[in-house]
Design a protein around this motif. Structure first.
Motif, PDB file in Angstrom:
ATOM      1  N   VAL A   1       5.745   3.019  -5.425  1.00 55.51           N
ATOM      2  CA  VAL A   1       4.456   3.330  -4.801  1.00 55.51           C
ATOM      3  C   VAL A   1       4.732   4.205  -3.339  1.00 55.51           C
ATOM      4  CG1 VAL A   1       2.774   2.091  -3.182  1.00 55.51           C
ATOM      5  CG2 VAL A   1       3.205   0.934  -5.459  1.00 55.51           C
ATOM      6  N   THR A   2       5.883   3.931  -2.719  1.00 58.55           N
ATOM      7  CA  THR A   2       6.164   4.830  -1.738  1.00 58.55           C
ATOM      8  C   THR A   2       6.374   6.164  -2.193  1.00 58.55           C
ATOM      9  OG1 THR A   2       7.028   2.773  -0.516  1.00 58.55           O
ATOM     10  CG2 THR A   2       7.545   5.118   0.175  1.00 58.55           C
ATOM     11  N   GLY A   3       7.056   6.261  -3.066  1.00 62.10           N
ATOM     12  CA  GLY A   3       7.349   7.763  -3.714  1.00 62.10           C
ATOM     13  C   GLY A   3       6.180   8.403  -4.278  1.00 62.10           C
ATOM     14  N   ALA A   4       5.513   7.387  -4.898  1.00 62.00           N
ATOM     15  CA  ALA A   4       4.198   8.343  -5.384  1.00 62.00           C
ATOM     16  C   ALA A   4       3.099   8.807  -4.067  1.00 62.00           C
ATOM     17  CB  ALA A   4       3.305   7.261  -6.261  1.00 62.00           C
ATOM     18  N   LEU A   5       3.055   8.041  -3.113  1.00 61.06           N
ATOM     19  CA  LEU A   5       2.249   8.320  -2.136  1.00 61.06           C
ATOM     20  C   LEU A   5       2.987   9.146  -1.116  1.00 61.06           C
ATOM     21  CD1 LEU A   5       1.286   4.731  -0.866  1.00 61.06           C
ATOM     22  CD2 LEU A   5      -0.422   6.437  -1.981  1.00 61.06           C
ATOM     23  N   GLU A   6       4.129   9.378  -1.207  1.00 57.01           N
ATOM     24  CA  GLU A   6       4.629  10.611  -0.450  1.00 57.01           C
ATOM     25  C   GLU A   6       4.713  11.799  -1.103  1.00 57.01           C
ATOM     26  OE1 GLU A   6       8.874   9.196   0.016  1.00 57.01           O
ATOM     27  OE2 GLU A   6       8.455   8.463   2.028  1.00 57.01           O
ATOM     28  N   ALA A   7       4.778  11.863  -2.618  1.00 55.90           N
ATOM     29  CA  ALA A   7       4.612  12.965  -3.282  1.00 55.90           C
ATOM     30  C   ALA A   7       3.264  13.632  -3.628  1.00 55.90           C
ATOM     31  CB  ALA A   7       4.965  12.444  -4.703  1.00 55.90           C
ATOM     32  N   ALA A   8       2.165  12.854  -3.253  1.00 54.93           N
ATOM     33  CA  ALA A   8       0.583  13.142  -3.106  1.00 54.93           C
ATOM     34  C   ALA A   8       0.474  13.588  -1.724  1.00 54.93           C
ATOM     35  CB  ALA A   8      -0.143  11.867  -3.773  1.00 54.93           C
TER      36      ALA A   8
ATOM     37  N   GLN B   1      -1.937  12.487   7.461  1.00 55.88           N
ATOM     38  CA  GLN B   1      -1.061  11.567   6.811  1.00 55.88           C
ATOM     39  C   GLN B   1      -1.167  10.205   7.292  1.00 55.88           C
ATOM     40  OE1 GLN B   1       2.375  14.179   6.131  1.00 55.88           O
ATOM     41  NE2 GLN B   1       1.813  14.292   4.111  1.00 55.88           N
ATOM     42  N   ILE B   2      -0.741   9.303   6.536  1.00 59.25           N
ATOM     43  CA  ILE B   2      -0.429   7.758   7.051  1.00 59.25           C
ATOM     44  C   ILE B   2       0.930   7.907   7.300  1.00 59.25           C
ATOM     45  CG2 ILE B   2      -0.691   5.597   6.312  1.00 59.25           C
ATOM     46  CD1 ILE B   2      -3.401   6.330   4.666  1.00 59.25           C
ATOM     47  N   LYS B   3       1.302   7.272   8.541  1.00 58.58           N
ATOM     48  CA  LYS B   3       2.555   6.880   8.624  1.00 58.58           C
ATOM     49  C   LYS B   3       3.280   5.927   7.714  1.00 58.58           C
ATOM     50  CE  LYS B   3       1.276   7.333  13.477  1.00 58.58           C
ATOM     51  NZ  LYS B   3       0.610   6.735  14.612  1.00 58.58           N
ATOM     52  N   GLN B   4       4.491   6.119   7.203  1.00 60.61           N
ATOM     53  CA  GLN B   4       5.187   5.250   6.232  1.00 60.61           C
ATOM     54  C   GLN B   4       5.228   3.803   6.795  1.00 60.61           C
ATOM     55  OE1 GLN B   4       8.654   6.919   4.722  1.00 60.61           O
ATOM     56  NE2 GLN B   4       8.957   5.205   3.540  1.00 60.61           N
ATOM     57  N   HIS B   5       5.230   3.588   7.948  1.00 60.27           N
ATOM     58  CA  HIS B   5       5.243   2.058   8.399  1.00 60.27           C
ATOM     59  C   HIS B   5       4.123   1.487   8.368  1.00 60.27           C
ATOM     60  CE1 HIS B   5       4.524   3.932  12.250  1.00 60.27           C
ATOM     61  NE2 HIS B   5       4.027   2.791  12.669  1.00 60.27           N
ATOM     62  N   HIS B   6       3.032   2.170   7.971  1.00 65.09           N
ATOM     63  CA  HIS B   6       1.706   1.787   7.793  1.00 65.09           C
ATOM     64  C   HIS B   6       1.470   1.312   6.283  1.00 65.09           C
ATOM     65  CE1 HIS B   6      -0.497   3.116  11.755  1.00 65.09           C
ATOM     66  NE2 HIS B   6       0.606   2.370  12.068  1.00 65.09           N
ATOM     67  N   LEU B   7       2.584   1.625   5.432  1.00 62.58           N
ATOM     68  CA  LEU B   7       2.407   1.005   4.088  1.00 62.58           C
ATOM     69  C   LEU B   7       2.814  -0.323   3.987  1.00 62.58           C
ATOM     70  CD1 LEU B   7       1.863   1.325   0.970  1.00 62.58           C
ATOM     71  CD2 LEU B   7       3.945   2.483   1.019  1.00 62.58           C
ATOM     72  N   LEU B   8       1.866  -1.140   3.904  1.00 69.23           N
ATOM     73  CA  LEU B   8       2.424  -2.554   3.884  1.00 69.23           C
ATOM     74  C   LEU B   8       2.427  -3.153   2.275  1.00 69.23           C
ATOM     75  CD1 LEU B   8       0.424  -3.653   6.783  1.00 69.23           C
ATOM     76  CD2 LEU B   8       3.029  -2.942   6.770  1.00 69.23           C
ATOM     77  N   CYS B   9       3.475  -3.981   1.843  1.00 69.44           N
ATOM     78  CA  CYS B   9       3.432  -4.448   0.534  1.00 69.44           C
ATOM     79  C   CYS B   9       3.551  -5.894   0.315  1.00 69.44           C
ATOM     80  CB  CYS B   9       4.667  -3.951  -0.278  1.00 69.44           C
ATOM     81  SG  CYS B   9       4.551  -1.949  -0.370  1.00 69.44           S
ATOM     82  N   CYS B  10       2.945  -6.680  -0.416  1.00 68.98           N
ATOM     83  CA  CYS B  10       2.984  -8.072  -0.718  1.00 68.98           C
ATOM     84  C   CYS B  10       3.103  -8.070  -2.299  1.00 68.98           C
ATOM     85  CB  CYS B  10       1.761  -9.031  -0.197  1.00 68.98           C
ATOM     86  SG  CYS B  10       0.319  -8.082  -0.923  1.00 68.98           S
TER      87      CYS B  10
ATOM     88  N   SER C   1      -8.567   7.339  12.878  1.00 69.53           N
ATOM     89  CA  SER C   1      -8.255   5.867  12.740  1.00 69.53           C
ATOM     90  C   SER C   1      -6.828   5.328  12.320  1.00 69.53           C
ATOM     91  CB  SER C   1      -9.371   5.104  11.782  1.00 69.53           C
ATOM     92  OG  SER C   1     -10.753   5.582  11.936  1.00 69.53           O
ATOM     93  N   ASP C   2      -6.581   4.457  12.813  1.00 72.72           N
ATOM     94  CA  ASP C   2      -5.328   3.738  12.247  1.00 72.72           C
ATOM     95  C   ASP C   2      -5.569   3.220  11.115  1.00 72.72           C
ATOM     96  OD1 ASP C   2      -3.554   4.126  14.511  1.00 72.72           O
ATOM     97  OD2 ASP C   2      -4.102   2.454  15.449  1.00 72.72           O
ATOM     98  N   VAL C   3      -4.892   3.786   9.881  1.00 69.64           N
ATOM     99  CA  VAL C   3      -5.341   3.382   8.517  1.00 69.64           C
ATOM    100  C   VAL C   3      -4.074   2.786   8.231  1.00 69.64           C
ATOM    101  CG1 VAL C   3      -5.774   4.159   6.385  1.00 69.64           C
ATOM    102  CG2 VAL C   3      -6.564   5.141   8.058  1.00 69.64           C
ATOM    103  N   TYR C   4      -3.897   1.470   7.410  1.00 63.33           N
ATOM    104  CA  TYR C   4      -3.093   0.756   6.851  1.00 63.33           C
ATOM    105  C   TYR C   4      -3.289   0.593   5.256  1.00 63.33           C
ATOM    106  CZ  TYR C   4      -1.258  -0.500  11.539  1.00 63.33           C
ATOM    107  OH  TYR C   4      -0.636  -0.601  12.839  1.00 63.33           O
ATOM    108  N   LEU C   5      -2.290   0.959   4.420  1.00 61.85           N
ATOM    109  CA  LEU C   5      -2.408   0.598   3.109  1.00 61.85           C
ATOM    110  C   LEU C   5      -1.710  -0.648   2.853  1.00 61.85           C
ATOM    111  CD1 LEU C   5      -1.672   4.367   1.936  1.00 61.85           C
ATOM    112  CD2 LEU C   5      -3.747   3.323   2.336  1.00 61.85           C
ATOM    113  N   ILE C   6      -2.398  -1.499   1.977  1.00 63.17           N
ATOM    114  CA  ILE C   6      -1.480  -2.654   1.414  1.00 63.17           C
ATOM    115  C   ILE C   6      -1.403  -2.573   0.004  1.00 63.17           C
ATOM    116  CG2 ILE C   6      -1.775  -5.062   1.132  1.00 63.17           C
ATOM    117  CD1 ILE C   6      -3.451  -5.012   3.720  1.00 63.17           C
ATOM    118  N   ALA C   7      -0.037  -2.578  -0.701  1.00 69.24           N
ATOM    119  CA  ALA C   7      -0.057  -2.401  -2.005  1.00 69.24           C
ATOM    120  C   ALA C   7       0.463  -3.769  -2.610  1.00 69.24           C
ATOM    121  CB  ALA C   7       1.154  -1.537  -2.380  1.00 69.24           C
ATOM    122  N   HIS C   8      -0.259  -4.058  -3.792  1.00 68.72           N
ATOM    123  CA  HIS C   8       0.302  -5.346  -4.436  1.00 68.72           C
ATOM    124  C   HIS C   8       1.500  -4.892  -5.232  1.00 68.72           C
ATOM    125  CE1 HIS C   8      -0.587  -8.583  -7.653  1.00 68.72           C
ATOM    126  NE2 HIS C   8       0.303  -9.085  -6.747  1.00 68.72           N
ATOM    127  N   VAL C   9       2.819  -5.289  -5.120  1.00 67.16           N
ATOM    128  CA  VAL C   9       4.072  -4.987  -5.906  1.00 67.16           C
ATOM    129  C   VAL C   9       4.614  -6.221  -6.403  1.00 67.16           C
ATOM    130  CG1 VAL C   9       4.037  -2.585  -5.033  1.00 67.16           C
ATOM    131  CG2 VAL C   9       5.493  -4.410  -3.970  1.00 67.16           C
TER     132      VAL C   9
END
Length: 112
Positions: A22-29, A38-47, A5-13
């Protein structure tokens, strides 16, 4: 899940620093990246606000939205076909809304 599936992550920052953390932690994990599963970096959205999440999700028009905040679920339930409220301590159940489920974790929801 991201393999099928296309997975998007939304982070409240709060700011750009929070987004970098958040980006660094998800990359390190190993969650973000270009590899299989793995989830594409441009699929991490922040608000910066919880209210900002609702328009992001509506724009994406997902088949399933998973959230830990009941207010977001309430705002989205009339727009999306399937929503899942993840709350620790809850058992998998329907919420009274035909398109909203409740589960203690993603693993319990998917029967893993």
């Amino acid at each position: 899940m991201s393999r099928v599936s296309d997975v998007y992550l939304i982070a409240h920052v709060e700011d750009d620093v929070g987004e970098a953390v958040v980006t660094g932690a998800l990359e390190a994990a190993g969650v973000l990246g270009k590899g299989p599963g793995q989830i594409k970096q441009h699929h991490l959205l922040c608000c910066s606000t919880l209210d900002g999440k609702v328009p992001i999700v509506r724009q994406l028009e997902p088949e399933l939205h998973v959230d830990g905040h009941s207010g977001s679920i309430d705002e989205l339930k009339r727009f999306l076909p399937h929503l899942l409220l993840v709350r620790e301590g809850h058992t998998s159940a329907a919420s009274g809304q035909t398109n909203v489920g409740i589960a203690a974790s993603l693993a319990s929801y998917f029967g893993l």
